[in-house]
Design a protein around this motif. Structure first.
Motif, PDB file in Angstrom:
ATOM      1  N   ARG A  64      52.668  35.108  40.574  1.00 28.12           N
ATOM      2  CA  ARG A  64      53.109  35.615  39.194  1.00 28.12           C
ATOM      3  C   ARG A  64      51.910  36.303  38.445  1.00 28.12           C
ATOM      4  NH1 ARG A  64      55.135  30.783  36.656  1.00 28.12           N
ATOM      5  NH2 ARG A  64      54.369  29.477  38.390  1.00 28.12           N
ATOM      6  N   LEU A  65      50.556  35.721  38.641  1.00 31.37           N
ATOM      7  CA  LEU A  65      49.542  36.498  37.739  1.00 31.37           C
ATOM      8  C   LEU A  65      49.109  37.705  38.579  1.00 31.37           C
ATOM      9  CD1 LEU A  65      47.677  33.149  37.399  1.00 31.37           C
ATOM     10  CD2 LEU A  65      48.927  34.343  35.483  1.00 31.37           C
ATOM     11  N   GLY A  66      49.800  38.211  39.682  1.00 34.04           N
ATOM     12  CA  GLY A  66      49.483  39.458  40.381  1.00 34.04           C
ATOM     13  C   GLY A  66      48.749  39.483  41.338  1.00 34.04           C
ATOM     14  N   GLY A  67      48.484  38.227  41.834  1.00 33.84           N
ATOM     15  CA  GLY A  67      47.598  38.224  43.352  1.00 33.84           C
ATOM     16  C   GLY A  67      46.150  38.414  42.625  1.00 33.84           C
ATOM     17  N   GLY A  68      45.368  38.708  43.629  1.00 36.74           N
ATOM     18  CA  GLY A  68      43.767  38.828  43.441  1.00 36.74           C
ATOM     19  C   GLY A  68      43.403  39.839  42.403  1.00 36.74           C
ATOM     20  N   ALA A  69      44.066  41.150  42.636  1.00 32.30           N
ATOM     21  CA  ALA A  69      43.661  42.154  41.579  1.00 32.30           C
ATOM     22  C   ALA A  69      44.235  41.902  40.201  1.00 32.30           C
ATOM     23  CB  ALA A  69      44.780  43.446  42.025  1.00 32.30           C
ATOM     24  N   GLY A  70      45.576  41.137  40.065  1.00 29.29           N
ATOM     25  CA  GLY A  70      45.792  40.608  38.857  1.00 29.29           C
ATOM     26  C   GLY A  70      44.970  39.715  38.303  1.00 29.29           C
ATOM     27  N   LEU A  71      44.424  38.748  39.033  1.00 29.64           N
ATOM     28  CA  LEU A  71      43.491  37.772  38.583  1.00 29.64           C
ATOM     29  C   LEU A  71      42.125  38.438  37.832  1.00 29.64           C
ATOM     30  CD1 LEU A  71      43.681  34.895  41.038  1.00 29.64           C
ATOM     31  CD2 LEU A  71      44.394  35.009  38.507  1.00 29.64           C
ATOM     32  N   ARG A  72      41.773  39.564  38.781  1.00 32.34           N
ATOM     33  CA  ARG A  72      40.396  40.147  38.468  1.00 32.34           C
ATOM     34  C   ARG A  72      40.907  40.711  37.155  1.00 32.34           C
ATOM     35  NH1 ARG A  72      35.011  40.824  39.419  1.00 32.34           N
ATOM     36  NH2 ARG A  72      34.529  42.186  37.923  1.00 32.34           N
ATOM     37  N   THR A  73      41.959  41.636  36.855  1.00 36.45           N
ATOM     38  CA  THR A  73      42.144  42.204  35.445  1.00 36.45           C
ATOM     39  C   THR A  73      42.209  40.907  34.389  1.00 36.45           C
ATOM     40  OG1 THR A  73      43.324  43.831  36.639  1.00 36.45           O
ATOM     41  CG2 THR A  73      43.986  43.247  34.258  1.00 36.45           C
ATOM     42  N   LEU A  74      42.809  39.842  34.789  1.00 36.66           N
ATOM     43  CA  LEU A  74      42.858  39.091  33.856  1.00 36.66           C
ATOM     44  C   LEU A  74      41.460  38.366  33.314  1.00 36.66           C
ATOM     45  CD1 LEU A  74      46.057  37.013  34.938  1.00 36.66           C
ATOM     46  CD2 LEU A  74      45.819  38.331  32.984  1.00 36.66           C
ATOM     47  N   VAL A  75      40.909  38.212  34.393  1.00 37.50           N
ATOM     48  CA  VAL A  75      39.324  37.662  34.214  1.00 37.50           C
ATOM     49  C   VAL A  75      38.573  38.780  33.282  1.00 37.50           C
ATOM     50  CG1 VAL A  75      37.104  36.986  35.369  1.00 37.50           C
ATOM     51  CG2 VAL A  75      39.305  36.178  35.984  1.00 37.50           C
ATOM     52  N   ASP A  76      38.462  40.003  33.689  1.00 31.88           N
ATOM     53  CA  ASP A  76      37.817  40.872  32.865  1.00 31.88           C
ATOM     54  C   ASP A  76      38.321  40.748  31.560  1.00 31.88           C
ATOM     55  OD1 ASP A  76      36.524  41.962  35.134  1.00 31.88           O
ATOM     56  OD2 ASP A  76      37.728  43.345  35.898  1.00 31.88           O
ATOM     57  N   GLY A  77      39.643  40.762  31.226  1.00 30.73           N
ATOM     58  CA  GLY A  77      40.128  40.741  29.599  1.00 30.73           C
ATOM     59  C   GLY A  77      39.746  39.639  29.183  1.00 30.73           C
ATOM     60  N   ILE A  78      39.595  38.315  29.890  1.00 33.26           N
ATOM     61  CA  ILE A  78      39.280  37.062  29.272  1.00 33.26           C
ATOM     62  C   ILE A  78      37.687  37.100  28.813  1.00 33.26           C
ATOM     63  CG2 ILE A  78      38.671  34.427  29.789  1.00 33.26           C
ATOM     64  CD1 ILE A  78      41.438  34.790  31.939  1.00 33.26           C
ATOM     65  N   VAL A  79      36.902  37.565  29.767  1.00 29.43           N
ATOM     66  CA  VAL A  79      35.622  37.805  29.462  1.00 29.43           C
ATOM     67  C   VAL A  79      35.229  38.609  28.175  1.00 29.43           C
ATOM     68  CG1 VAL A  79      33.212  38.471  30.142  1.00 29.43           C
ATOM     69  CG2 VAL A  79      34.633  37.343  31.669  1.00 29.43           C
ATOM     70  N   ALA A  80      35.981  39.518  28.316  1.00 34.57           N
ATOM     71  CA  ALA A  80      35.988  40.736  27.077  1.00 34.57           C
ATOM     72  C   ALA A  80      36.404  39.885  25.717  1.00 34.57           C
ATOM     73  CB  ALA A  80      36.828  41.733  27.342  1.00 34.57           C
ATOM     74  N   ALA A  81      37.557  39.070  25.793  1.00 29.77           N
ATOM     75  CA  ALA A  81      38.003  38.298  24.779  1.00 29.77           C
ATOM     76  C   ALA A  81      37.047  37.326  24.094  1.00 29.77           C
ATOM     77  CB  ALA A  81      39.193  37.600  24.966  1.00 29.77           C
ATOM     78  N   HIS A  82      36.107  36.635  25.120  1.00 29.28           N
ATOM     79  CA  HIS A  82      35.284  35.555  24.774  1.00 29.28           C
ATOM     80  C   HIS A  82      34.071  36.493  23.841  1.00 29.28           C
ATOM     81  CE1 HIS A  82      37.598  32.694  26.901  1.00 29.28           C
ATOM     82  NE2 HIS A  82      36.725  32.511  28.026  1.00 29.28           N
ATOM     83  N   LEU A  83      33.670  37.554  24.409  1.00 30.99           N
ATOM     84  CA  LEU A  83      32.818  38.205  23.839  1.00 30.99           C
ATOM     85  C   LEU A  83      33.110  38.556  22.312  1.00 30.99           C
ATOM     86  CD1 LEU A  83      31.393  40.389  26.741  1.00 30.99           C
ATOM     87  CD2 LEU A  83      29.841  38.781  25.577  1.00 30.99           C
ATOM     88  N   GLU A  84      34.182  38.700  22.089  1.00 29.00           N
ATOM     89  CA  GLU A  84      34.706  38.932  20.728  1.00 29.00           C
ATOM     90  C   GLU A  84      35.016  37.751  19.707  1.00 29.00           C
ATOM     91  OE1 GLU A  84      37.276  42.380  20.411  1.00 29.00           O
ATOM     92  OE2 GLU A  84      36.149  43.402  21.640  1.00 29.00           O
ATOM     93  N   ASN A  85      35.121  36.848  20.590  1.00 25.97           N
ATOM     94  CA  ASN A  85      35.782  35.360  19.873  1.00 25.97           C
ATOM     95  C   ASN A  85      34.390  34.604  19.023  1.00 25.97           C
ATOM     96  OD1 ASN A  85      36.415  32.767  19.070  1.00 25.97           O
ATOM     97  ND2 ASN A  85      37.974  33.120  20.767  1.00 25.97           N
ATOM     98  N   PRO A  86      34.405  34.849  17.717  1.00 23.94           N
ATOM     99  CA  PRO A  86      33.285  34.346  16.870  1.00 23.94           C
ATOM    100  C   PRO A  86      33.039  33.007  17.254  1.00 23.94           C
ATOM    101  CG  PRO A  86      35.039  34.601  15.376  1.00 23.94           C
ATOM    102  CD  PRO A  86      35.359  35.135  16.859  1.00 23.94           C
ATOM    103  N   THR A  87      33.969  32.135  17.698  1.00 21.09           N
ATOM    104  CA  THR A  87      33.678  30.707  18.084  1.00 21.09           C
ATOM    105  C   THR A  87      32.784  30.280  19.188  1.00 21.09           C
ATOM    106  OG1 THR A  87      35.728  30.242  17.040  1.00 21.09           O
ATOM    107  CG2 THR A  87      34.578  28.481  18.455  1.00 21.09           C
ATOM    108  N   ILE A  88      32.993  31.383  20.211  1.00 18.91           N
ATOM    109  CA  ILE A  88      32.201  31.217  21.371  1.00 18.91           C
ATOM    110  C   ILE A  88      31.518  32.421  22.075  1.00 18.91           C
ATOM    111  CG2 ILE A  88      34.146  29.474  22.171  1.00 18.91           C
ATOM    112  CD1 ILE A  88      35.221  31.827  24.115  1.00 18.91           C
ATOM    113  N   GLN A  89      31.536  33.301  21.262  1.00 18.48           N
ATOM    114  CA  GLN A  89      30.673  34.687  21.816  1.00 18.48           C
ATOM    115  C   GLN A  89      29.189  34.264  22.186  1.00 18.48           C
ATOM    116  OE1 GLN A  89      30.216  36.728  17.321  1.00 18.48           O
ATOM    117  NE2 GLN A  89      31.080  37.874  18.896  1.00 18.48           N
ATOM    118  N   HIS A  90      28.717  33.478  21.373  1.00 21.09           N
ATOM    119  CA  HIS A  90      27.344  33.048  21.698  1.00 21.09           C
ATOM    120  C   HIS A  90      26.849  32.666  22.986  1.00 21.09           C
ATOM    121  CE1 HIS A  90      28.967  29.269  20.243  1.00 21.09           C
ATOM    122  NE2 HIS A  90      27.989  28.723  21.058  1.00 21.09           N
ATOM    123  N   ARG A  91      28.067  31.922  23.439  1.00 24.52           N
ATOM    124  CA  ARG A  91      27.951  31.549  24.750  1.00 24.52           C
ATOM    125  C   ARG A  91      27.948  32.468  26.019  1.00 24.52           C
ATOM    126  NH1 ARG A  91      27.116  25.794  25.205  1.00 24.52           N
ATOM    127  NH2 ARG A  91      28.347  24.903  23.568  1.00 24.52           N
TER     128      ARG A  91
END
Length: 133
Positions: free
Chosen positions: A17-44
């Motif tokens: 349902r998450l799109g297999g390996g390629a879908g997971l990679r796309t999600l992980v890339d998006g998650i990391v990008a979101a973390h970098l923009e999140n003021p609560t955790i971007q410092h990590r």
């Protein structure tokens, strides 16, 4: 829907349902990008921006972890969540912010409420392995 069609749907894994390996990679890339923009955790995450090899390693581990935990073929060979986060003293607010980034990324990629709820349940199940260690 026929009984056989309903049985086929019940066998679709979270990984699929998450799109297999390629879908997971796309999600992980998006998650990391979101973390970098999140003021609560971007410092990590910002200290790793000048270490693309380390970011790639983290992404590979994250994809494998998600794959194994969602019924996919990959085996996670990294440290336990407790060991990977030991000494970081992740706060409950930081963990919630990271979880919200993950769920938000799933939503942006069109994953339904049931899939997001299943992922949220998994995240809540490992909260104690990460927060405060």
């Amino acid at each position: 829907m026929t009984d056989s069609a309903a049985r086929g749907l019940s066998r679709v894994t979270l990984y699929e349902r998450l799109g297999g390996g390629a879908g997971l990679r796309t999600l992980v890339d998006g998650i990391v990008a979101a973390h970098l923009e999140n003021p609560t955790i971007q410092h990590r995450f910002t200290p790793y921006l000048d270490r693309p090899d380390r970011v790639e390693e983290i992404k590979r581990h994250t994809c494998a972890y998600f794959s194994e935990g969602s019924g996919g073929p990959d085996t996670y060979r990294g440290r336990s969540m407790t060991e990977a986060h030991r000494g970081m003293l992740v706060t409950d607010a930081e963990y919630t912010a990271a979880a919200d980034d993950i769920i938000g990324t799933l939503a942006r990629h069109g994953h339904d409420a049931e899939t997001r709820a299943e992922v949220r349940d998994i995240l809540e199940a490992i909260r104690g392995e990460i927060v405060g260690v």
